[in-house]
Design a protein around this motif. Structure first.
Motif, PDB file in Angstrom:
ATOM      1  N   VAL A 534       0.851  -1.188   0.000  1.00 23.86           N
ATOM      2  CA  VAL A 534       0.000   0.000   0.000  1.00 23.86           C
ATOM      3  C   VAL A 534       0.887   1.240   0.000  1.00 23.86           C
ATOM      4  N   LYS A 535       0.574   2.150  -0.903  1.00 24.54           N
ATOM      5  CA  LYS A 535       1.238   3.448  -0.903  1.00 24.54           C
ATOM      6  C   LYS A 535       0.154   4.513  -0.863  1.00 24.54           C
ATOM      7  N   ALA A 536       0.173   5.319   0.195  1.00 19.17           N
ATOM      8  CA  ALA A 536      -0.915   6.276   0.416  1.00 19.17           C
ATOM      9  C   ALA A 536      -0.390   7.701   0.470  1.00 19.17           C
ATOM     10  N   ASP A 537      -1.155   8.597  -0.108  1.00 20.87           N
ATOM     11  CA  ASP A 537      -0.944  10.039   0.042  1.00 20.87           C
ATOM     12  C   ASP A 537      -2.323  10.668  -0.008  1.00 20.87           C
ATOM     13  N   THR A 560      -4.146   9.904  -3.448  1.00 21.48           N
ATOM     14  CA  THR A 560      -4.077   8.624  -4.153  1.00 21.48           C
ATOM     15  C   THR A 560      -3.778   7.500  -3.171  1.00 21.48           C
ATOM     16  N   LEU A 561      -4.216   6.310  -3.577  1.00 18.01           N
ATOM     17  CA  LEU A 561      -3.954   5.093  -2.809  1.00 18.01           C
ATOM     18  C   LEU A 561      -3.620   3.997  -3.811  1.00 18.01           C
ATOM     19  N   LEU A 562      -2.381   3.535  -3.768  1.00 22.85           N
ATOM     20  CA  LEU A 562      -1.933   2.507  -4.687  1.00 22.85           C
ATOM     21  C   LEU A 562      -1.905   1.166  -3.954  1.00 22.85           C
ATOM     22  N   LEU A 563      -2.593   0.181  -4.519  1.00 20.96           N
ATOM     23  CA  LEU A 563      -2.641  -1.159  -3.934  1.00 20.96           C
ATOM     24  C   LEU A 563      -1.960  -2.145  -4.874  1.00 20.96           C
ATOM     25  N   ARG A 564      -1.284  -3.116  -4.288  1.00 18.67           N
ATOM     26  CA  ARG A 564      -0.655  -4.148  -5.097  1.00 18.67           C
ATOM     27  C   ARG A 564      -0.644  -5.459  -4.314  1.00 18.67           C
ATOM     28  N   ASP A 565      -1.133  -6.537  -4.949  1.00 19.73           N
ATOM     29  CA  ASP A 565      -1.154  -7.879  -4.336  1.00 19.73           C
ATOM     30  C   ASP A 565      -1.887  -7.895  -3.000  1.00 19.73           C
ATOM     31  N   GLU A 581      -3.181  -5.171  -8.764  1.00 17.71           N
ATOM     32  CA  GLU A 581      -2.712  -3.792  -8.802  1.00 17.71           C
ATOM     33  C   GLU A 581      -3.905  -2.882  -9.003  1.00 17.71           C
ATOM     34  N   GLY A 582      -3.895  -1.746  -8.339  1.00 16.17           N
ATOM     35  CA  GLY A 582      -4.980  -0.801  -8.508  1.00 16.17           C
ATOM     36  C   GLY A 582      -4.605   0.566  -7.965  1.00 16.17           C
ATOM     37  N   LEU A 583      -4.905   1.605  -8.724  1.00 17.46           N
ATOM     38  CA  LEU A 583      -4.648   2.970  -8.279  1.00 17.46           C
ATOM     39  C   LEU A 583      -5.980   3.655  -8.042  1.00 17.46           C
ATOM     40  N   PHE A 584      -6.213   4.057  -6.781  1.00 12.44           N
ATOM     41  CA  PHE A 584      -7.410   4.798  -6.425  1.00 12.44           C
ATOM     42  C   PHE A 584      -7.043   6.279  -6.300  1.00 12.44           C
ATOM     43  N   SER A 585      -7.795   7.118  -6.973  1.00  3.86           N
ATOM     44  CA  SER A 585      -7.605   8.569  -6.858  1.00  3.86           C
ATOM     45  C   SER A 585      -8.855   9.170  -6.232  1.00  3.86           C
TER      46      SER A 585
END
Length: 925
Positions: A534-537, A560-565, A581-585
């Protein structure tokens, strides 16, 4: 004088020698005189008093197996249990000896068994989920049995068990006891209906497992017991029982009465003024190594009670309670410089009827010192669903010193913990109630590390507070300001404020990168694996009601919130979704999906689109999540979306059932969440469902209020194009309702029959057909728990257009051909025919249609039940113009059609066939 003494001594010695010789002779003679009789009468007694199957190999009568008792010893002894365990051993022993009363044998000529010796035995007591036990093998003695011809009787005064293993496996209570090295010596008037049994017992290794959790492992047990036993009712009264578990002395008292489907119990286990160290020796196995390195002082009292009736059939369970006190406790791990001291505890818990919803826990005192640091608290919780809570916790602790003093295994931590929390009131989510609370928690420069992962979570700093003055949701405020921790050299920041949980005003900021797989391993074992990144900003700010009412200009949601696996689960589906994989904006009320890829079992999905009302959906149970997506897939396996993974039955409800039956539970229908409002455009290269293969699916899907609608959906099946509209919703997890409209042009009827089960059911006459047909049909009804149609519920109609079909071996035409002596219609070739039908009440009604074959002009109409029963009217128009025709009536089944020809069908044509109800043909004049 000396000669007289010498004479007396000689006489005494002679008498003694004679007595000893007589006894020795008796010991050798008796086994020779009585072996056959004793063996027969013991076996007769066993057959009369035992219901379980009894077997053994060899029998030997001797004084020397258990001197000085005369015993009948058998080898490889086995006794089967009572139903439903009649094929499994209750007892298996290398050697079992039955002690014979010498006085009764010599002077009365009766065989009385007064002792039993069991050696190297496996004793397996079992109770299944229904409360049925395997130990009900003993038949009580009644007046008639006392008059039987056998002179053998059971007058037990002693039972000895040596070097054996006892297993008690109770599935109904989820209790497993395993006692190895079990030695038992019981004495008493066991032949009486009610007697007292004095017992000495010891167990080399005792294990206790409750609900899959090991509570005792490899514990030694020594016991001196005094038990009153009622053999008529199989009741036990534990009058005075002193046990030692490892080093902990225990007083065990109470009573237990075995019932046909359970037991009635009232026992208490207590220990008073025991050493706290001895208490820990009796605890579960993971404490043992810790205890070897730890100095423990102090006194403890505890009391455990278990009282009530356990009856699975009547859903009755006993009450369980436990109370414990600790005074002047002291714990020092590996001679810590600052030990935990002044440990004081009053703990009380109750579990009425073993129901977790009614759990009561009270800690009215908990205190310890760590030098000048301390922890003090009280807590009282009533219930689990809507608990009443009363708690006060206050602490000032150096966590590093606490870890060194207590030595918690597999984990180390440090930092300063300050807490001051008070809470009093009810927590009820539905009623929007929250305890009156004032709490503050500060964690400074903290770190935590486990043996499961080499890197710690460190630099943990946070200040958290909870405040509620009125006990209602609208007065609840929660904040975490600021919050931070570092993991694998990467910092994670969080700053959050939530106010008024009836209409949440939120202000949440989160930033950082986190590998969920690695942080999971910090707390879990190495052999478990959960991945996720998870990568969050994010910056989310606003009010819940503004999101609901559409005042998006008042929201400030972005980031944004980037999800992977990521692996996610849902109560609606048996398998986990894996987000590859998914990028939430985030932008105000919208959350956009970009390049979102996921899998579910064998199925794969690629998605772009957006969701709305996300914040409200997260914060409220009743909020609806809305979304618009474009979904692409290479393969979708619908079978994997079933609500339950285990298939119980594949039966289908049909009209062939003679009586209405309870609907059969199956693997479960697909359940659509009612709080989703989605619109999707879907494209799938391949879809699999119940063995059916669908290619190149394109269509629009709407999901709302628990219903799915497919609109203008096109796909290829059996190498032909299909157009479809459909709706579907689940009524329960085992029943669903559907409407289905399909158009297919020029498809191979043979392929359709072989590959599409519904086509086979609806057009069973096509079994012997070959050729091209088209269909325009609409059908609706219910589906069962295996997603199969419940035929009596189906309603619909449409047209089957026959373009060019060759009938082969069709029994109806064969029988008509034979009855009318016209071979030309035996295997007709049909073309350009429209057959219109309707379906209702399990009956397909065929409208009148005509066709030409070999100069003949047949005309057909009537009804066919979906399980194959026929009620058709035919007219076989004769060449050349069909003006003259033969009336034909067809009944029976498609496998065995019954044909009536000529004038005798006139009366039948005046009748109207209504339908089939519970396999009964209803005819109305």
């Amino acid at each position: 004088m000396d000669s007289n003494r010498k004479s007396i001594v000689i006489k005494f010695l002679k008498i003694a020698v004679m007595i000893i010789a007589s006894l020795l002779l008796l010991m050798f003679v008796l086994p020779i005189l009585f072996p056959g009789r004793i063996g027969r009468e013991v076996k007769t007694l066993a057959n009369k008093r035992l219901e379980g199957e009894l077997n053994f190999k060899e029998a030997d009568l001797s004084f020397f197996h258990h001197f000085p008792s005369l015993t009948l010893t058998v080898s490889d002894f086995s006794l089967k249990g009572s139903a439903p365990y009649a094929k499994q051993n209750l007892v298996f022993s290398k050697e079992v000896s039955f002690g014979i009363n010498l006085t009764s044998l010599i002077f009365k000529g009766e065989v009385e068994i007064d002792e039993i010796f069991i050696s190297n035995a496996d004793i397996s007591i079992k109770v299944n989920e229904k409360g049925e036990a395997n130990y009900n093998v003993y038949v009580s003695e009644d007046k008639e049995s006392k008059k039987d011809e056998s002179s053998a009787s059971l007058q037990l005064e002693r039972i000895v068990i040596e070097h054996s293993r006892l297993v008690y496996d109770d599935k109904s209570a989820d209790i497993l006891i395993d006692a190895k090295g079990f030695n038992y010596n019981g004495k008493g008037d066991l032949h009486e209906a009610i007697f007292e049994l004095e017992t000495d017992a010891d167990i080399a290794s005792f294990d206790l497992t409750l609900e899959g959790e090991e509570y005792l492992k490899n514990k030694t047990v020594n016991a001196e017991l005094l038990t009153q036993i009622n053999t008529n009712s199989l009741a036990f009264v534990f009058e005075q029982n002193n046990l030692i578990v490892n080093k902990l002395p225990i007083d065990f008292k109470g009573k237990m009465n075995f019932l046909k489907s359970g037991y009635d119990i009232d026992i208490s286990v207590k220990s008073e003024k025991s050493n706290l160290h001895d208490f820990f020796t009796a605890l579960p196995p993971h404490y043992v190594k810790w205890l070897e390195k730890t100095e423990i002082k102090g006194k403890t009292d505890f009391l455990l009670t278990f009282k009530g009736v356990y009856n699975v059939a009547e859903n009755k369970k006993p009450d369980l309670s436990f109370n414990m006190k600790v005074r002047d406790g002291f714990v020092s791990y590996q001679e810590a410089a600052i030990p935990a001291s002044n440990i004081y505890l009053n703990f009380d818990t109750k579990l009425p009827a073993l129901n977790m919803d009614n759990l009561y826990v009270k800690v009215d005192s908990l205190f310890f010192n760590l030098g000048k640091d301390y922890l003090s608290g009280i807590a009282e919780v009533k219930g689990m669903v809507t608990p009443d809570i009363n708690a006060k916790i206050k602490s000032q602790l150096d966590l590093g010193k606490l870890h060194r003093a207590v030595g918690i295994q597999n984990m180390s931590f440090k930092g300063i913990l300050k807490a001051d929390i008070k809470a009093n009131g009810k927590f009820d989510q539905k009623a929007h109630l929250f305890p009156v609370t004032k709490g503050n928690l500060v964690l400074q420069n903290a770190a935590i590390k486990t043996d499961y992962y080499p890197s710690p979570i460190e630099n943990i700093n946070l200040t958290a507070s909870v405040l509620n003055k009125t006990g209602k949701y609208n007065d609840l405020a929660v904040s975490v300001k600021p919050g931070r921790f570092d993991f694998e050299g990467k910092p994670i920041f969080i700053d959050a404020s939530l106010v008024n949980f009836d209409d949440v005003t939120y202000d949440v900021k989160a930033k950082g990168e986190l590998d969920l797989g690695r942080i999971y391993k910090v707390f879990s074992r190495k052999d478990l694996d959960v991945k996720g990144y998870v990568k969050a900003d994010l910056s989310l700010q606003g009010r819940q009601s503004d999101a609901v009412s559409g005042n998006y200009n008042k929201l400030n949601n972005k980031g944004t919130l980037l999800l992977r696996d990521i692996r996610t689960t849902s109560e609606y589906f048996p398998k986990p979704f894996v987000i590859q994989e998914g990028l939430f904006s985030f932008n105000q009320n919208d959350m956009d999906f970009k390049d979102f890829r996921a899998t579910y079992g064998q199925s794969d999905f690629r998605m772009n689109g957006k969701m709305q009302n996300v914040i409200n959906f997260v914060m409220s149970d009743n909020a609806v999540l809305r979304g618009e997506f474009a979904v692409d897939s290479d393969y979708i396996n619908v079978d994997e979306f079933m609500a339950f993974s285990a298939v119980d039955s594949t039966a289908v409800v049909s009209a062939a059932d003679e009586t209405p039956k309870k609907e059969v539970e199956g693997s479960g229908v697909v359940v659509i969440p009612s709080n989703f409002d989605f619109n999707l455009t879907a494209r799938a290269k391949k879809v699999s469902f119940e063995g059916l293969s669908i290619d190149n699916l394109n269509g629009a899907l709407a999901m709302k209020n628990g219903t799915i609608q497919l609109k203008n959906t096109r796909f290829t099946m059996i190498d032909s194009p299909f157009d479809m509209n459909a709706s579907y919703s689940a009524l329960t997890t085992q029943k669903a309702v559907f409407d289905y409209q399909i158009k297919a042009k020029d498809f191979d009827v043979k392929k359709a029959y072989n590959e599409i089960k519904m086509f086979r059911d609806m057009a069973s006459a096509a079994e012997s057909a070959e050729g091209i047909v088209s269909v325009d049909y609409k059908i609706g009804g219910h589906l069962d728990g295996n997603m199969m149609p419940i035929y009596p519920s189906l309603v619909g109609g449409g047209t089957l257009s026959v373009k060019d079909v060759q009938m082969k071996g069709f029994k109806l035409f064969n029988v008509v051909s034979k009855k009318t002596n016209h071979d030309a219609i035996k295997d007709p070739k049909l073309s350009q025919i429209d057959i219109k039908t309707t379906v209702k009440n399990n009956i397909m009604t065929i409208e009148r249609f005509k066709f030409k074959v070999a100069g003949f002009r047949p005309r057909i109409e009537g009804q066919v039940s979906l399980d194959g029963k026929l009620n058709l009217k035919m007219r076989l128009g004769l060449p050349p113009f069909g003006i003259i025709g033969i009336p034909i009536k067809v009944t029976g089944t498609q496998e065995d059609p019954k044909i009536k020809i000529g004038k005798n069908t006139e009366d039948l044509e005046e009748k109207e066939y209504e339908g089939v109800v519970n396999d009964t043909v209803v005819v109305r004049r």
